[in-house]
Structures are given as structure tokens and as C-alpha cells.
Design a protein around this motif. Structure first.
Motif, PDB file in Angstrom:
ATOM      1  N   GLY A  28      41.226  29.903  45.134  1.00  0.00           N
ATOM      2  CA  GLY A  28      42.145  30.622  44.255  1.00  0.00           C
ATOM      3  C   GLY A  28      43.468  30.954  44.905  1.00  0.00           C
ATOM      4  O   GLY A  28      44.334  31.571  44.279  1.00  0.00           O
ATOM      5  N   PRO A  80      45.519  39.533  41.164  1.00  0.00           N
ATOM      6  CA  PRO A  80      44.596  40.096  40.177  1.00  0.00           C
ATOM      7  C   PRO A  80      43.676  41.107  40.857  1.00  0.00           C
ATOM      8  O   PRO A  80      43.096  40.821  41.905  1.00  0.00           O
ATOM      9  CB  PRO A  80      43.810  38.877  39.669  1.00  0.00           C
ATOM     10  CG  PRO A  80      44.612  37.689  40.101  1.00  0.00           C
ATOM     11  CD  PRO A  80      45.304  38.093  41.363  1.00  0.00           C
ATOM     12  N   ASP A  90      44.062  36.825  46.136  1.00  0.00           N
ATOM     13  CA  ASP A  90      43.010  37.752  45.699  1.00  0.00           C
ATOM     14  C   ASP A  90      43.209  39.120  46.322  1.00  0.00           C
ATOM     15  O   ASP A  90      43.755  39.248  47.425  1.00  0.00           O
ATOM     16  CB  ASP A  90      41.624  37.222  46.067  1.00  0.00           C
ATOM     17  CG  ASP A  90      41.183  36.073  45.166  1.00  0.00           C
ATOM     18  OD1 ASP A  90      41.845  35.874  44.125  1.00  0.00           O
ATOM     19  OD2 ASP A  90      40.202  35.396  45.498  1.00  0.00           O
ATOM     20  N   ASN A 125      38.562  45.296  31.259  1.00  0.00           N
ATOM     21  CA  ASN A 125      38.444  44.054  32.017  1.00  0.00           C
ATOM     22  C   ASN A 125      38.538  42.842  31.087  1.00  0.00           C
ATOM     23  O   ASN A 125      37.769  42.715  30.135  1.00  0.00           O
ATOM     24  CB  ASN A 125      37.108  44.035  32.768  1.00  0.00           C
ATOM     25  CG  ASN A 125      36.932  42.779  33.580  1.00  0.00           C
ATOM     26  OD1 ASN A 125      36.159  41.904  33.215  1.00  0.00           O
ATOM     27  ND2 ASN A 125      37.646  42.662  34.688  1.00  0.00           N
ATOM     28  N   ASN A 180      49.282  32.738  43.717  1.00  0.00           N
ATOM     29  CA  ASN A 180      48.143  33.546  43.304  1.00  0.00           C
ATOM     30  C   ASN A 180      47.219  33.763  44.500  1.00  0.00           C
ATOM     31  O   ASN A 180      46.827  32.824  45.185  1.00  0.00           O
ATOM     32  CB  ASN A 180      47.361  32.856  42.183  1.00  0.00           C
ATOM     33  CG  ASN A 180      46.355  33.793  41.526  1.00  0.00           C
ATOM     34  OD1 ASN A 180      46.683  34.508  40.592  1.00  0.00           O
ATOM     35  ND2 ASN A 180      45.118  33.803  42.016  1.00  0.00           N
ATOM     36  N   SER A 236      31.385  38.842  45.372  1.00  0.00           N
ATOM     37  CA  SER A 236      32.247  38.408  44.275  1.00  0.00           C
ATOM     38  C   SER A 236      31.899  39.146  42.992  1.00  0.00           C
ATOM     39  O   SER A 236      30.723  39.431  42.727  1.00  0.00           O
ATOM     40  CB  SER A 236      32.098  36.901  44.049  1.00  0.00           C
ATOM     41  OG  SER A 236      32.816  36.495  42.899  1.00  0.00           O
ATOM     42  N   SER A 257      37.406  31.257  34.705  1.00  0.00           N
ATOM     43  CA  SER A 257      38.304  31.091  35.848  1.00  0.00           C
ATOM     44  C   SER A 257      39.248  29.932  35.570  1.00  0.00           C
ATOM     45  O   SER A 257      38.836  28.913  35.019  1.00  0.00           O
ATOM     46  CB  SER A 257      37.510  30.839  37.131  1.00  0.00           C
ATOM     47  OG  SER A 257      38.379  30.554  38.210  1.00  0.00           O
ATOM     48  N   ASP A 308      43.251  44.571  36.168  1.00  0.00           N
ATOM     49  CA  ASP A 308      42.337  44.107  35.124  1.00  0.00           C
ATOM     50  C   ASP A 308      41.299  45.173  34.779  1.00  0.00           C
ATOM     51  O   ASP A 308      40.101  44.974  34.925  1.00  0.00           O
ATOM     52  CB  ASP A 308      41.650  42.822  35.580  1.00  0.00           C
ATOM     53  CG  ASP A 308      40.957  42.100  34.433  1.00  0.00           C
ATOM     54  OD1 ASP A 308      41.362  42.294  33.272  1.00  0.00           O
ATOM     55  OD2 ASP A 308      40.015  41.330  34.708  1.00  0.00           O
ATOM     56  N   LEU A 356      39.331  36.873  35.011  1.00  0.00           N
ATOM     57  CA  LEU A 356      40.302  36.287  35.930  1.00  0.00           C
ATOM     58  C   LEU A 356      41.273  35.347  35.232  1.00  0.00           C
ATOM     59  O   LEU A 356      42.470  35.334  35.539  1.00  0.00           O
ATOM     60  CB  LEU A 356      39.566  35.537  37.047  1.00  0.00           C
ATOM     61  CG  LEU A 356      40.440  34.899  38.130  1.00  0.00           C
ATOM     62  CD1 LEU A 356      41.299  35.950  38.820  1.00  0.00           C
ATOM     63  CD2 LEU A 356      39.578  34.154  39.147  1.00  0.00           C
ATOM     64  N   LEU A 362      33.094  37.913  40.059  1.00  0.00           N
ATOM     65  CA  LEU A 362      33.184  36.917  38.985  1.00  0.00           C
ATOM     66  C   LEU A 362      31.803  36.518  38.484  1.00  0.00           C
ATOM     67  O   LEU A 362      31.635  36.161  37.328  1.00  0.00           O
ATOM     68  CB  LEU A 362      33.909  35.669  39.489  1.00  0.00           C
ATOM     69  CG  LEU A 362      35.435  35.665  39.438  1.00  0.00           C
ATOM     70  CD1 LEU A 362      35.973  34.371  40.005  1.00  0.00           C
ATOM     71  CD2 LEU A 362      35.927  35.901  38.033  1.00  0.00           C
ATOM     72  N   SER A 386      43.872  37.310  33.359  1.00  0.00           N
ATOM     73  CA  SER A 386      44.744  37.980  34.322  1.00  0.00           C
ATOM     74  C   SER A 386      45.753  36.997  34.902  1.00  0.00           C
ATOM     75  O   SER A 386      46.940  37.316  35.040  1.00  0.00           O
ATOM     76  CB  SER A 386      43.911  38.596  35.451  1.00  0.00           C
ATOM     77  OG  SER A 386      43.050  39.610  34.955  1.00  0.00           O
TER      78      SER A 386
END
Length: 376
Positions: free
Chosen positions: A156, A8, A90, A64, A88, A205, A175, A40, A67, A207, A70
Motif C-alpha cells: 500500500g 488513512p 499507512d 468507518n 499513499n 491488520s 482495498s 476513517d 480503505l 482490514l 478512504s
């Protein structure tokens, strides 16, 4: 066996090359490794950079979407393109991609349905002492809700088998990390933890803006996922507490009444009655929630069967391998679990009539052919 490594990305032009350069091209027990970029809503050259490194699989969002969305869209794409395992990671190069081989190993061997990297947060230098403690507390809460023993529930960096993805349904918008663990734990999927080291921090981050926002959103996701599976536990406790608190004013009134002073304490009866009413309504709500839980289980079973029809039977549906196991004569093969073969769809017996035969018989009885046109 095909592995899809999905990444993602949200404006990862600077760090994406570091990730793509270190993703293994070959893995033990794996026939091919494919890289999937989930863009995203990036506004930089993320996609162009990925293409320069030979990436051919893309999922693109016009804006967007977060997460969780995505992850879900990436999984759908990977499964539609024949993925047996979805890894998965990052795009900020937090994880060492060289460890993908170790991450997928328990899934490839059939020892686990899901493998989650343990970042060993106590050793991460850029984590503050408060964040390290909160990571441990959060993992402990998730483990209670999921009945698991994972040291790093927020990681993640994960590998999912095709079979596990058939059974998981991400509904949160923040998430997927906490939710999928709670779902997997309550659905009795096997989860392995793989200790790893992380790369130095490259950016903040995206998020969340601060640790407290992350705690609030994660807590909300955990509570929602837990209530999906065990609403009766929470509501029964609330009903019990309300009932006990409701009885206290009644006992208080009874004591005063025996002392001959009950006339001035009617408010105790009213307050107790309100609490007992709340307890009763909570019990009614628990019954409704439990019925909804039953309906959700049935719906998820239907979704699993739909995914099997759409994506095909997993290589080892429930931990193990179906090599050498007799398959059904129907459209879906028989899988293998700890308790023996699991048949996802019943086979059609040799003497059974197919749908076409039944349709033809009805058409003949109605003096029509299969197209609905009257026969001469």
C-alpha cells in the motif's frame, strides 16, 4: 510540483506520531510536501495528534468507510488542492517514510506513472511461511490479470501521478491495491517497483481478521477487476468448455445408435442439449458484457475529461513533461506522451464563434435579450 502524502487512519493515536515524525519535509524536484490525514471514523485522539504535529489537511468520515473509500476521498481532496503526486502510506508505521523520496523519484522524473514499494516479503520476519507464499501467489495472479511484473502487488506504499489518478476509478469497497494495478496495467500506464525495507510490526491488520478472509476478499476484488477489462476471455472459455462437454453425450448417443442400442440413451441427448444451451447463453452473455465494457470505456473517457476540467491539466499527463511543448488555445493545455503531444480538449480557433455569440444571435432572432426579457 506539489506532493500530497495521504495517511488513512483508524484509531492510530499511538503509531501516527512515528509516521509524521519521519515524513520528509523536502523532496528532490518537489516544491512542497503536504500531509493529508483521512480519518476513517476514529474514536481516539488521531485527529488531535495530527494537529499537534502541524497537519492542516483532513478528510473525516463520520463512521468507518473502509480503505478503498478512504483512498478515493483522499485522492479527491489532494487533487482539488493542487497535488501533482499523491503518495499513499499507512498510519501503523509499517513503511519507512524516509523512502518516500525514492518512491516518488520515478514519477517526478517522468519515468513512471505509478511507483509501488516492494516490501520484499521474503525478508519480513513477522510474516509466516504460509503468508509469504500466499503473497507471492497473489502477486502472480494480479500480474497475469494486469499484464505486469510486480513483485509485491499488495503493497500500500505507493506514489501516483496526477495523470494516472485521472484515469483510475476505484469501485471496490475492500482495498484499492489490487484493483488499481489491474486497471493501470490494462490502461497501459507505466508502473515502477521500488525495493524497500519495512519497520517492525506495531499491531495486527484491521482490514481482515485472518489470512483466509484476506484471500477471499482479495480474490473477489481481482476477479471483479479482471472481468471489467476482459469479460470475453473468461466467458469464451466457459462457453467452450460447456460446448465440448455438451458434445460428449451426443457422441455417446451416436455410438450407441450405430450399435443399434440408441433407444435407451435419450437422457444423453437431453444432458448434451442442456450443456449446449448453457454454452449458447454464455456466448450471448459475452456479447452483452463486451458491449457493457465498451460503454464503460466511453464513460471513463468522459470521467477523465471531467476530472481535467475540475482539477486542471497534469504537469506531465502521460509520462514526460509538457515544458516547452506548445499548448492549445483552449481551456486545457496539451500534454506530452511517448507518441507526441496529447490534446485533452480541442482549442478554439481564432475565427470560431463562442457559445455567447451563438446565444446572442438566437436571442436577437427571438427579439429578446440574453436574459430572456422581451426587447422593446
Amino acid at each position: 510540483m506539489k506532493v500530497f502524502v495521504q495517511i488513512p487512519c483508524l484509531n492510530e493515536e499511538q503509531t501516527l506520531p512515528l509516521v509524521l515524525e519521519t515524513i520528509p519535509k523536502e523532496l528532490p524536484g518537489v516544491d512542497s510536501v503536504e500531509v493529508l490525514i483521512i480519518d476513517d471514523g476514529s474514536t481516539d485522539r488521531t485527529v488531535e495528534v495530527a494537529k499537534e504535529y502541524g497537519v492542516t489537511h483532513f478528510v473525516r468520515h463520520a463512521r468507518n468507510m473502509g480503505l478503498a473509500r478512504s483512498f478515493r476521498d483522499g485522492v479527491d481532496y489532494a487533487l482539488a488542492h493542487g497535488a501533482d503526486i499523491v503518495v499513499n502510506t499507512d498510519g501503523d508505521n509499517q513503511y519507512k517514510q524516509e523512502r518516500i523520496a525514492d518512491l516518488v523519484a520515478p514519477v517526478v522524473s517522468g519515468e513512471a506513472d505509478i511507483a509501488i514499494a516492494d516490501r520484499q516479503t521474503k525478508k519480513i520476519a513477522h510474516f509466516s511461511p504460509f503468508k509469504k507464499v500466499m503473497q507471492q501467489v497473489g502477486s502472480h495472479v494480479v500480474n497475469i490479470a494486469a499484464e505486469t511484473e510486480l513483485p509485491d502487488a499488495a503493497s500500500g506504499f505507493r506514489a501516483y501521478s496526477k495523470a494516472s489518478l485521472m484515469r483510475l476509478n476505484v469501485i471496490t469497497q475492500f482495498s484499492y491495491c489490487m484493483e488499481t494495478i489491474i486497471q493501470a496495467g490494462n490502461k497501459r500506464l507505466r508502473i515502477a517497483s521500488v525495493p524497500i525495507d519495512t519497520n517492525p510490526k506495531t499491531r495486527e491488520s484491521r482490514l481482515f481478521s485472518n489470512i483466509f478472509q484476506h484471500m477471499a476478499k482479495s480474490g473477489s476484488a481481482i476477479a471483479r477487476a479482471y472481468l471489467m477489462f476482459k469479460p470475453h476471455t473468461v466467458l469464451l472459455w466457459l462457453a467452450g468448455i460447456a460446448a465440448v462437454l455438451g458434445l460428449v453425450p451426443f457422441i455417446r448417443f451416436l455410438v450407441f445408435a450405430l450399435m443399434g442400442e440408441g433407444g435407451g440413451h435419450i437422457q444423453s441427448l437431453i444432458f448434451g442439449l442442456v450443456l449446449l444451451t448453457c454454452s449458447f447463453l454464455t456466448l450471448v452473455l459475452m456479447i452483452i458484457a463486451d458491449l457493457q465494457r465498451t460503454n464503460r470505456v466511453l464513460m471513463e473517457d468522459v470521467l477523465e475529461r471531467v476530472k481535467l476540467l475540475q482539477y486542471g491539466t497534469p504537469n506531465h499527463p502521460l509520462v514526460g513533461t509538457n515544458e516547452g511543448v506548445p499548448t492549445s488555445s483552449g481551456p486545457l493545455a496539451t500534454g506530452w506522451s511517448d507518441d507526441g503531444p496529447r490534446e485533452y480538449a480541442p482549442g478554439v480557433a481564432g475565427a470560431a464563434e463562442t457559445d455567447e455569440v451563438v446565444v446572442d444571435r438566437w436571442a436577437t432572432a427571438a427579439s429578446r435579450d440574453g436574459s430572456g426579457t422581451p426587447t422593446a
